[in-house]
Design an enzyme around this catalytic site. Structure first.
Site, PDB file in Angstrom:
ATOM      1  N   LYS A  67     -37.658  -0.205  38.682  1.00 55.04           N
ATOM      2  CA  LYS A  67     -37.910  -0.346  39.966  1.00 55.04           C
ATOM      3  C   LYS A  67     -39.487   0.090  40.277  1.00 55.04           C
ATOM      4  O   LYS A  67     -40.112  -0.533  41.081  1.00 55.04           O
ATOM      5  CB  LYS A  67     -37.154   0.420  40.984  1.00 55.04           C
ATOM      6  CG  LYS A  67     -35.663  -0.122  41.079  1.00 55.04           C
ATOM      7  CD  LYS A  67     -34.705   0.557  41.736  1.00 55.04           C
ATOM      8  CE  LYS A  67     -33.511  -0.066  41.874  1.00 55.04           C
ATOM      9  NZ  LYS A  67     -32.523   0.313  40.855  1.00 55.04           N
TER      10      LYS A  67
HETATM   11  C1  LIG Z   1     -31.483  -0.317  40.512  1.00 58.68           C
HETATM   12  C2  LIG Z   1     -30.714  -0.364  39.229  1.00 58.68           C
HETATM   13  C3  LIG Z   1     -30.233  -1.232  38.473  1.00 58.68           C
HETATM   14  C4  LIG Z   1     -29.476  -2.393  39.231  1.00 58.68           C
HETATM   15  O1  LIG Z   1     -30.597  -3.511  39.783  1.00 58.68           O
HETATM   16  P1  LIG Z   1     -30.140  -4.514  40.813  1.00 58.68           P
HETATM   17  O2  LIG Z   1     -31.422  -5.324  40.893  1.00 58.68           O
HETATM   18  O3  LIG Z   1     -29.790  -3.700  42.158  1.00 58.68           O
HETATM   19  O4  LIG Z   1     -29.005  -5.211  40.292  1.00 58.68           O
HETATM   20  C5  LIG Z   1     -29.713  -0.913  37.376  1.00 58.68           C
HETATM   21  N1  LIG Z   1     -30.223  -0.124  36.465  1.00 58.68           N
HETATM   22  C6  LIG Z   1     -30.948   0.880  37.020  1.00 58.68           C
HETATM   23  C7  LIG Z   1     -31.207   2.003  36.119  1.00 58.68           C
HETATM   24  C8  LIG Z   1     -31.264   0.846  38.280  1.00 58.68           C
HETATM   25  O5  LIG Z   1     -32.091   1.801  38.951  1.00 58.68           O
END
Ligand SMILES: *Cc1c(COP(=O)(O)O)cnc(C)c1O
Length: 429
Positions: free
Chosen positions: A107
């Site tokens: 993210k």
């Molecule tokens: C947010 C997150 C996901 C999921 O991603 P999405 O875009 O919400 O499907 C998967 N793995 C980790 C470690 C995350 O922080």
């Protein structure tokens, strides 16, 4: 570029308005009005472009003329200031590591891009935006780090007290400056409910609240970059490509489908989920039946009603037959996830954390159906972020990376809140 609300196509706003609002006034997600394919020659030559050049080409049409070219290029350079290695795990199986950023979760890219867009929009205004975000762990840290010190932006993060890991909590609570952490006496859903209530509260309208979840286009769209980078590395094998995304809110996979829409030659997508299996069930019986989330060891994917799924349906013009040709979704239990982690470690000496392991399982399953393909799964977090699971399951001791070490010694500062009224009072101050 204009964006329309998925609840009502007549509601249209600019890129800037969509970023500042987060969600449309009718609660719909914003979606770009036009999507133009990139020229074939770009994909043929992709290995001759830097990551920054690729990212610029991918996102430019979505920003349009609202951020000048030189500024947008600078934003991209700052956003992508770390590596995105593609690591071979087995024959035909690769891991795209998205965890080399400042908070070691994927993210980081979306948070860094969005914060810099907001800073540009606020460049000569005195106004402030408040970014309000509920986190079950990873989002909060990435948003705190991505928005730290950004002009004109206050960040308020709500997290469930005692329900995030020690490292995650420190990433949220030790930065200071424009970042405020609110420790909620409750679970993640309570945090989420308070945030939703605040967005609807007329008394807070003048506070210019926005969200930094993947519903925000400036957090969602830059995630397209990953898929271009992987293609650039795998193109030489000249094989049909399968992508497996460990999915929660389906923002990442939806960005991958957007990349395909731009012409990126990705053959098939797999949405790999934990026990929160709303989409695998939907693909099985055609009925969308969201359920409350259940807790798993891959907790960043504990989502019962994935908010970006409507965007995926829009990308396919609600054509279920075409969608099912390109897309599979499989669900895995915690036991299967742990088994995969052990298996990967034993056979390849590769350390996958639970989210990546779920992605691996989905990829392997699809490769059985399409044996002439190669594929990659997204490794969305560094194992250290889930060390409570990784260390006992693999019976190893992880080294603490420098990004994490730097927060461990810092003092936690948070405000405890119990009710929406307390949140509102803080926001009105
Ligand atoms: C947010 C997150 C996901 C999921 O991603 P999405 O875009 O919400 O499907 C998967 N793995 C980790 C470690 C995350 O922080």
């Amino acid at each position: 570029m204009k964006y329309y609300s998925l609840n009502n196509k007549a509601i249209k706003v600019s890129f800037q308005e969509a970023v500042i609002q987060g969600l449309a006034p009718d609660k719909g997600l914003y979606f770009p009005e036009t999507i133009n394919q990139l020229p074939q020659s770009f994909f043929e030559d992709i290995e001759n472009f830097s990551n920054e050049e690729i990212a610029f080409k991918a996102i430019q049409q979505f920003v349009g003329d609202e951020i000048p070219t030189t500024e947008l290029k600078r934003i991209i350079v700052e956003t992508l200031s770390f590596d995105f290695p593609l690591v071979q795990v087995e024959e035909n199986v690769y891991s795209l590591e998205l965890f080399h950023g400042p908070t070691m979760a994927f993210k980081d890219v979306g948070a860094r891009f969005m914060s810099r867009c907001l800073a540009y929009f606020n460049r000569d205004k005195d106004q402030k935006n408040i970014v309000l975000v509920a986190t079950s762990g990873d989002t909060g840290g990435a948003v705190a780090s991505g928005f730290l010190g950004v002009k004109g932006v206050e960040v308020v993060i709500l997290y469930p007290s005692g329900k995030v890991s020690d490292i995650q909590e420190r990433q949220l609570t030790t930065l200071g400056q424009n970042i405020t952490a609110l420790e909620v006496d409750g679970v993640f859903d309570d945090c989420q409910d308070m945030v939703k209530k605040a967005f609807l509260d007329a008394d807070l309208k003048h506070k210019k609240l926005t969200s930094a979840n993947s519903i925000n286009i400036a957090r969602w769209l830059p995630q397209m970059f990953y898929f271009f980078f992987a293609y650039k590395a795998l193109k030489k094998y000249n094989k049909s490509l399968i992508v497996s995304c460990p999915s929660g809110n389906f923002g990442n996979i939806c960005a991958g489908i957007m990349a395909k829409k731009l012409g990126l030659p990705l053959a098939h997508f797999v949405a790999s989920t934990n026990a929160n299996d709303t989409i695998p069930r939907f693909l099985e019986n055609g009925i969308y039946n969201a359920k409350p989330s259940v807790a798993t060891i891959s907790n960043a994917m504990d989502v019962g009603n994935p908010s970006n799924f409507v965007r995926i349906q829009e990308l396919y013009n609600h054509d279920l037959a075409q969608f099912e040709k390109d897309f599979s979704s499989y669900t895995y239990t915690d036991e299967e996830t742990k088994w995969a982690m052990k298996n990967i470690h034993t056979n390849s000496s590769y350390v996958a954390e639970p989210h990546g392991a779920v992605g691996y399982l989905g990829l392997k399953k699809e490769l059985e159906k399409q044996p002439n393909s190669i594929g990659f799964f997204l490794e969305t977090a560094h194992p250290i972020k889930f060390l409570d699971v990784v260390e006992p399951v693999l019976n190893i001791k992880l080294k603490i990376p420098k990004q994490i070490e730097s927060v461990l010694g810092k003092e936690k500062i948070s405000f405890k809140i119990r009710s929406y009224e307390e949140l509102k009072a803080l926001l009105l101050k």
